[in-house]
Design a protein around this motif. Sequence first.
Motif, mmCIF file in Angstrom:
data_model
loop_
_atom_site.group_PDB
_atom_site.id
_atom_site.type_symbol
_atom_site.label_atom_id
_atom_site.label_comp_id
_atom_site.label_asym_id
_atom_site.label_seq_id
_atom_site.Cartn_x
_atom_site.Cartn_y
_atom_site.Cartn_z
ATOM 1 N N ARG A 49 47.990 43.243 42.500
ATOM 2 C CA ARG A 49 47.138 42.963 43.653
ATOM 3 C C ARG A 49 46.788 44.241 44.404
ATOM 4 N N ALA A 50 45.518 44.359 44.807
ATOM 5 C CA ALA A 50 45.055 45.490 45.605
ATOM 6 C C ALA A 50 43.980 44.959 46.558
ATOM 7 N N ILE A 51 43.278 45.845 47.213
ATOM 8 C CA ILE A 51 42.200 45.441 48.110
ATOM 9 C C ILE A 51 40.919 46.146 47.689
ATOM 10 N N GLY A 52 39.794 45.504 47.953
ATOM 11 C CA GLY A 52 38.509 46.094 47.617
ATOM 12 C C GLY A 52 37.415 45.570 48.510
ATOM 13 N N GLY A 53 36.425 46.375 48.720
ATOM 14 C CA GLY A 53 35.296 46.022 49.585
ATOM 15 C C GLY A 53 34.627 47.298 50.023
#
Length: 378
Positions: free
Chosen positions: A41-45
């Motif tokens: 899991r990571a973050i993106g945007g």
Amino acid sequence: MTITGPCNAPDGVDVVALGESMVTFLPSRPGRLADVPSFERAIGGAESNVACGLAAAGHTVRWVSRVGADGFGDHLIEAIGAYGVDVSAVRRDPARPTGVYFRTAGDRATDAHEVAYYRAGSAASAMSVANMDLAAARSGRVLHLSGITAALSDGCRELMRELTAPGEGRPLVSFDVNHRSGLWRDAGGPRVLLELARGADVVFVGEDEAEEAWGITGGPDAVRAALPEPRVLVVKQGGAGATAFVSAAGSSWPVAQFPALPESAQSRRPATAPGTAEPTAYVPAPRVQVVAATGAGDAFAAGFLSATLRGLPPRDRLRHGHLWAAATLTAPGDLAAPPTRDTADRLAALDDAGWEKLRLGPGWTQAIERADEEVPTP
């Protein structure tokens, strides 16, 4: 462009970034999505990537968005806040989920990869003029936006039009075109993106996406001819480099003059756009051993904006953009820690010959920061 404008809120910050962030799932091993057994899991945007990069570099940054009242929304707020980003203006939506997406690792030879988005009906897609904190959105010296937001819904599109509309006290608007044809539900996307870009002060657009969205060919000059309004236009030319144009028209923000390019760079300098006499700056991209390309454009925009906030000359702004992009290109996720300010300043100050000799591979930022040693090569 020297940014000295006012903030609209007493708790003003350097930069506000408004847009959707999603929880990203990265594969545990190469292969098709159908074959990958587990994901990290990571973050993106796009906008939150810019926010996190700028905050990691010491700027004050606020992220404005909507997320679901779910565990993924909790994770985004906590993870983005951990970078030092102010997340107090993020709204929770109890009726809509936080968006997520899965992707494979890119094939280095073909750049082929799979991406599966699960963002339809997300909390961020419900952003509108009526339900967002417009004072918070306008509380920075710079407001950074992306064309991705305009594609999410009619309400998001009207919000973007509101934030890019001229008005007293409007912050400097930075706009990354980020054309994503798959997100648009109709054929009107390119027209909307052109409208929003023409209302912004600083615009980032890839030469390839200008051709795809607007049918513009002929290089950076042709893009500038189609977009004369932005005070600063940065045309990204892939692995070749990037060109920046500046104009005194269209904004009340003060503009620093571009210094003359060194003689060795004159042959690479594009001609000025027809009918104008504005200077341009071109900086070739350093050679990079690419691990994953996702997020590199966001890192470039963050590096350019960081250097702009610091009042650095245009050549150095482009070089900082390239260096920040190189940090992300040599890491597996959408986000990577940018080089330290001292490291970026030192490399940005290289002469043309030194800059062209740069070879940046995985771990280059840490290697330089550990010791004053040669940049690792692929």
